[in-house]
Design a protein around this motif. Structure first.
Motif, PDB file in Angstrom:
ATOM      1  N   GLU A 166       0.698  -1.140   0.076  1.00  9.53           N
ATOM      2  CA  GLU A 166      -0.005  -0.152  -0.123  1.00  9.53           C
ATOM      3  C   GLU A 166       0.986   1.398  -0.014  1.00  9.53           C
ATOM      4  O   GLU A 166       1.633   1.238   0.856  1.00  9.53           O
ATOM      5  N   TYR A 167       0.775   2.229  -0.969  1.00 12.96           N
ATOM      6  CA  TYR A 167       1.607   3.352  -0.885  1.00 12.96           C
ATOM      7  C   TYR A 167       0.505   4.626  -1.576  1.00 12.96           C
ATOM      8  O   TYR A 167      -0.550   4.320  -1.989  1.00 12.96           O
ATOM      9  N   VAL A 168       1.032   5.543  -1.368  1.00 16.03           N
ATOM     10  CA  VAL A 168       0.730   7.051  -1.848  1.00 16.03           C
ATOM     11  C   VAL A 168      -0.382   7.210  -0.821  1.00 16.03           C
ATOM     12  O   VAL A 168      -0.363   8.117   0.094  1.00 16.03           O
ATOM     13  N   SER A 169      -1.604   6.954  -0.713  1.00 20.63           N
ATOM     14  CA  SER A 169      -2.857   6.929   0.119  1.00 20.63           C
ATOM     15  C   SER A 169      -2.923   8.286   0.536  1.00 20.63           C
ATOM     16  O   SER A 169      -3.022   8.587   1.882  1.00 20.63           O
ATOM     17  N   ALA A 170      -2.656   9.312  -0.261  1.00 18.74           N
ATOM     18  CA  ALA A 170      -2.988  10.777   0.060  1.00 18.74           C
ATOM     19  C   ALA A 170      -4.398  11.039   0.433  1.00 18.74           C
ATOM     20  O   ALA A 170      -5.262  10.311  -0.178  1.00 18.74           O
ATOM     21  N   ASN A 171      -4.872  12.120   1.416  1.00 26.40           N
ATOM     22  CA  ASN A 171      -6.006  12.361   1.557  1.00 26.40           C
ATOM     23  C   ASN A 171      -6.553  13.088   0.240  1.00 26.40           C
ATOM     24  O   ASN A 171      -5.811  13.860  -0.575  1.00 26.40           O
ATOM     25  N   PRO A 172      -7.772  12.691  -0.134  1.00 25.95           N
ATOM     26  CA  PRO A 172      -8.314  12.836  -1.570  1.00 25.95           C
ATOM     27  C   PRO A 172      -8.833  14.747  -1.391  1.00 25.95           C
ATOM     28  O   PRO A 172      -9.959  14.837  -1.828  1.00 25.95           O
ATOM     29  N   THR A 173      -8.032  15.330  -1.179  1.00 26.22           N
ATOM     30  CA  THR A 173      -8.320  16.857  -0.749  1.00 26.22           C
ATOM     31  C   THR A 173      -7.650  17.619  -1.939  1.00 26.22           C
ATOM     32  O   THR A 173      -7.658  19.036  -1.781  1.00 26.22           O
ATOM     33  N   GLY A 174      -6.572  17.271  -2.784  1.00 22.29           N
ATOM     34  CA  GLY A 174      -6.097  17.929  -3.621  1.00 22.29           C
ATOM     35  C   GLY A 174      -5.083  17.147  -4.518  1.00 22.29           C
ATOM     36  O   GLY A 174      -5.154  16.018  -4.345  1.00 22.29           O
ATOM     37  N   PRO A 175      -4.240  17.817  -5.411  1.00 22.86           N
ATOM     38  CA  PRO A 175      -3.297  17.089  -6.129  1.00 22.86           C
ATOM     39  C   PRO A 175      -2.242  16.456  -5.374  1.00 22.86           C
ATOM     40  O   PRO A 175      -1.851  17.082  -3.961  1.00 22.86           O
ATOM     41  N   LEU A 176      -1.698  15.564  -5.892  1.00 19.42           N
ATOM     42  CA  LEU A 176      -0.323  14.848  -4.803  1.00 19.42           C
ATOM     43  C   LEU A 176       0.744  15.898  -5.086  1.00 19.42           C
ATOM     44  O   LEU A 176       1.108  16.677  -5.898  1.00 19.42           O
ATOM     45  N   HIS A 177       1.460  15.841  -4.064  1.00 26.28           N
ATOM     46  CA  HIS A 177       2.776  16.918  -3.776  1.00 26.28           C
ATOM     47  C   HIS A 177       3.979  16.214  -3.810  1.00 26.28           C
ATOM     48  O   HIS A 177       3.900  14.829  -3.951  1.00 26.28           O
ATOM     49  N   VAL A 178       5.080  16.801  -3.762  1.00 22.76           N
ATOM     50  CA  VAL A 178       6.421  15.912  -4.112  1.00 22.76           C
ATOM     51  C   VAL A 178       6.645  14.844  -3.074  1.00 22.76           C
ATOM     52  O   VAL A 178       7.357  14.108  -3.414  1.00 22.76           O
ATOM     53  N   GLY A 179       5.942  15.159  -1.805  1.00 18.46           N
ATOM     54  CA  GLY A 179       6.188  14.043  -0.980  1.00 18.46           C
ATOM     55  C   GLY A 179       5.434  12.799  -1.248  1.00 18.46           C
ATOM     56  O   GLY A 179       6.184  11.586  -1.284  1.00 18.46           O
ATOM     57  N   HIS A 180       4.251  12.956  -1.908  1.00 21.09           N
ATOM     58  CA  HIS A 180       3.770  11.908  -2.225  1.00 21.09           C
ATOM     59  C   HIS A 180       4.357  11.339  -3.483  1.00 21.09           C
ATOM     60  O   HIS A 180       4.273   9.929  -3.809  1.00 21.09           O
ATOM     61  N   THR A 181       4.936  11.924  -4.137  1.00 20.40           N
ATOM     62  CA  THR A 181       5.745  11.645  -5.428  1.00 20.40           C
ATOM     63  C   THR A 181       6.895  10.685  -5.177  1.00 20.40           C
ATOM     64  O   THR A 181       7.090   9.429  -5.620  1.00 20.40           O
ATOM     65  N   ARG A 182       7.503  10.853  -3.905  1.00 23.92           N
ATOM     66  CA  ARG A 182       8.860  10.051  -3.564  1.00 23.92           C
ATOM     67  C   ARG A 182       8.254   8.711  -3.085  1.00 23.92           C
ATOM     68  O   ARG A 182       8.467   7.628  -3.525  1.00 23.92           O
ATOM     69  N   GLY A 183       6.974   8.763  -2.224  1.00 23.73           N
ATOM     70  CA  GLY A 183       6.278   7.699  -1.906  1.00 23.73           C
ATOM     71  C   GLY A 183       5.651   6.724  -2.899  1.00 23.73           C
ATOM     72  O   GLY A 183       5.814   5.610  -3.011  1.00 23.73           O
ATOM     73  N   ALA A 184       5.249   7.587  -3.832  1.00 21.75           N
ATOM     74  CA  ALA A 184       4.516   6.791  -5.021  1.00 21.75           C
ATOM     75  C   ALA A 184       5.658   5.878  -5.816  1.00 21.75           C
ATOM     76  O   ALA A 184       5.679   4.930  -6.186  1.00 21.75           O
ATOM     77  N   VAL A 185       6.764   6.701  -6.199  1.00 21.50           N
ATOM     78  CA  VAL A 185       8.029   6.137  -6.703  1.00 21.50           C
ATOM     79  C   VAL A 185       8.490   4.760  -6.199  1.00 21.50           C
ATOM     80  O   VAL A 185       8.653   3.612  -6.748  1.00 21.50           O
ATOM     81  N   PHE A 186       8.780   5.188  -4.880  1.00 24.94           N
ATOM     82  CA  PHE A 186       9.488   3.996  -3.932  1.00 24.94           C
ATOM     83  C   PHE A 186       8.420   2.767  -4.071  1.00 24.94           C
ATOM     84  O   PHE A 186       9.159   1.727  -4.017  1.00 24.94           O
TER      85      PHE A 186
END
Length: 581
Positions: free
Chosen positions: A127-147
């Protein structure tokens, strides 16, 4: 083909022969005998610690064991020499024919070269990214998504059955704030002036959402009380944000297998079911927690809550699952969500969290341990912060997002391939500096360029070989006379190729996809070094139209490099370059 495994088997066979000859006691545990690259390549091709780990249980001196072992290994066809070093290490030099066979194996296996079944088909949920659905993904999410995505691909490559999953945090108060923010944009679309207060989201990304809501419902919600529109706008806004997030992930090359909604846990009995499972184990009780560290007694209001006895599964303190007012804590739906994953039959769970979730690790691991009776391990990976720079200065916030740099800001600047590779040039738990200027440099200092350039160079050779009438299909190259590859620079490339199966197996076992990025850089360095040697020694140039047989052998080596680079970049989610532009 893993030559390290093959040579280790030869070492184990020699040790068993020594036992049969009475040179070693029978019954020794050989589990810790390893065969690895030596720290200094000048010492040989491989080294074994056999004598060092067996000396004490055998009651013999390490050097005596090493010398006897060297005698047995000397008869092996692939081992040219075995030399005792230091207190009892054994350095091995291997025959060129072994390295030639690695090239042939890479060409024969193609994209599957280095794949293994070490995962034995075990089902793993990442399970990864899992950001709150309140806006676009930010650069911190980017690293988690790639990893997370690279980790999932790596686990798949070494034989696990992997499910990629995104947990939609749409059950908390933040989605109500989102709804109110969209409502303000909706009113704005009707020509009203609005003010973003009480924590509402001011980002421009909600302007089209508000306008689309106007197109859908007209003026039905204008000047209406919140109870009229909140639920409908919340659902509409959440879906709109998830569409945006899915598009962001697609731009980064990330595709999920499962999107799981937190909201689906509420009002369905699923939270209650998970807590009942813990209750049946005697792990849920009513109690009062001690005040948090650093709190003075007068600042602490003791209150009875429903608590999970997480300390029985490795946590520091027990954790509340229901507040004194009867509402669920944030932890309760997370327990239910992981109970659902355990119930789906996964053999192991992995969560990729941002660095700010470090305090959540122990309680979540305790919950999964309790829910699965310790049978399903949960491994939580934390990704550290990314610092962005451009023109020597910190990269400014995104006007579109309002308060942060978005994933799209990064991808639009440098592309998905560069973004992904650079995000994997550091271990996930180490901070990362991302310099927009440096990641686009065409130099050895830019790892993504250096690796892509190596792949493109070989592709250029293959195209020119075809023009010269030289057969370069993998089958033709695999049948070439590789005994012509005798130069040390050529053998160094083959030796580096031979490390790939071992490297990717280690990376899979340690869950470290950054090892793949480091390895690809080293492999590219070997290829470029050989290429440059051709400037001084024409016989090392890959293409010689007057000698097709010699060209085929050299091109086979180069082609094997691209086989590995392509496989490695595939794990990282990066597209290999056929030419540089």
């Amino acid at each position: 083909m893993n030559v390290f495994t093959e040579i280790r088997q030869a070492v184990l066979a020699a040790l068993e022969a020594m036992q049969g000859a009475g040179e070693l006691p029978v019954g020794l545990d050989l589990t810790n005998v390893t065969v690895e690259p030596p720290r200094d390549a000048a010492h040989g091709d491989m080294a074994t610690n056999a004598a060092m780990v067996l000396a004490k249980p055998a009651g013999l001196k390490p050097r005596d064991i090493a010398e006897a072992l060297a005698g047995h290994l000397g008869a092996h066809d692939a081992i040219l020499s075995a030399e005792v070093a230091g207190p009892g290490f054994l350095n091995l030099r291997l025959a060129p024919s072994l390295w030639h066979s690695v090239v042939q194996a890479a060409l024969a296996a193609g994209a599957d070269f280095g794949r293994s079944d070490t995962g034995t088909g075990k089902k793993v949920n990442v399970e990864y990214v899992s950001a709150n659905p309140t806006g676009p993904l930010h650069v911190g999410h980017t690293r988690g998504a790639v990893f997370g995505d690279a980790l999932a691909s790596l686990l798949d490559f070494v034989g696990y059955d992997v499910t990629r999953e995104y947990y939609i945090n749409d059950g908390g108060a933040q989605v109500d704030v989102l709804a109110r923010s969209v409502y303000l944009r909706y009113l704005e679309a009707h020509g009203q002036e609005v003010a973003f207060e009480d924590g509402t989201y001011p980002g421009d990304y909600l302007i089209p959402v508000g306008a689309a809501l106007k197109d859908k419902v007209g003026d039905a919600y204008v000047d209406q009380p919140e109870e009229v529109w909140l639920v409908e706008v919340r659902d509409y806004a959440t879906e709109a944000m998830m569409d945006l997030i899915r598009a962001d992930l697609k731009a980064l090359g990330v595709q999920m297998d499962v999107f799981f909604s937190e909201k689906s846990l509420y009002g369905t009995g699923r939270i209650e079911q998970a807590l009942e499972a813990l209750q049946s184990k005697g792990l849920i009780y009513e109690g009062v927690l001690e005040p948090p560290k650093g709190k003075k007694p007068e600042d602490w209001e003791p209150r009875e809550q429903t608590l999970f006895k997480s300390t029985e599964h490795g946590d520091d303190v027990d954790r509340p699952v229901k507040k004194s007012d009867g509402s669920w804590t944030y932890f309760a739906p997370d327990i239910a969500y992981h109970y659902d994953k355990v119930s789906r039959g996964f053999d192991a769970l992995m969560d990729v969290f941002g660095a700010d979730h470090g305090g959540y690790v122990k309680r979540m691991k305790a919950a999964v341990s309790a829910l699965s009776d310790g049978k399903v391990p949960l491994d939580i990976k934390l990704t550290q912060l990314v610092k962005l720079y451009k023109d020597g200065e910190p990269f400014k916030m995104s006007k579109r997002a309002g308060t942060f740099v978005t994933l799209r800001d990064v991808v639009d600047q440098v592309g998905a391939d560069v973004t992904r590779f650079v995000m994997l040039t550091r271990k996930n738990d180490a901070p990362l500096d991302f310099d927009f200027d440096k990641v686009l440099e065409q130099s050895k200092e830019n790892p993504v360029f250096y690796v892509q350039y190596a792949h493109a160079r070989v592709k250029s050779v293959l195209r020119k070989a075809v023009e010269a009438g030289i057969a370069v299909d993998d089958a033709d190259l695999g049948a070439a006379d590789l005994s012509q590859l005798t130069d040390e620079a050529q053998l160094s490339v083959a030796k580096k190729i031979a490390e790939w199966p071992r490297l990717v197996e280690i990376a899979g076992r340690t869950n470290e996809p950054h090892r793949v990025a480091f390895y690809l850089y080293d492999l590219a360095s070997e290829l470029h070094a050989l290429w440059n040697r051709g400037n001084d020694k024409p016989e090392l140039r890959f293409l010689d139209a007057d000698d097709p047989a010699a060209s085929q052998a050299k091109i086979a080596l180069a082609r094997a490099v691209t086989v590995v680079i392509s496989a490695g970049l595939g794990i990282l989610g990066v597209t290999p370059a056929d030419e540089m532009r």
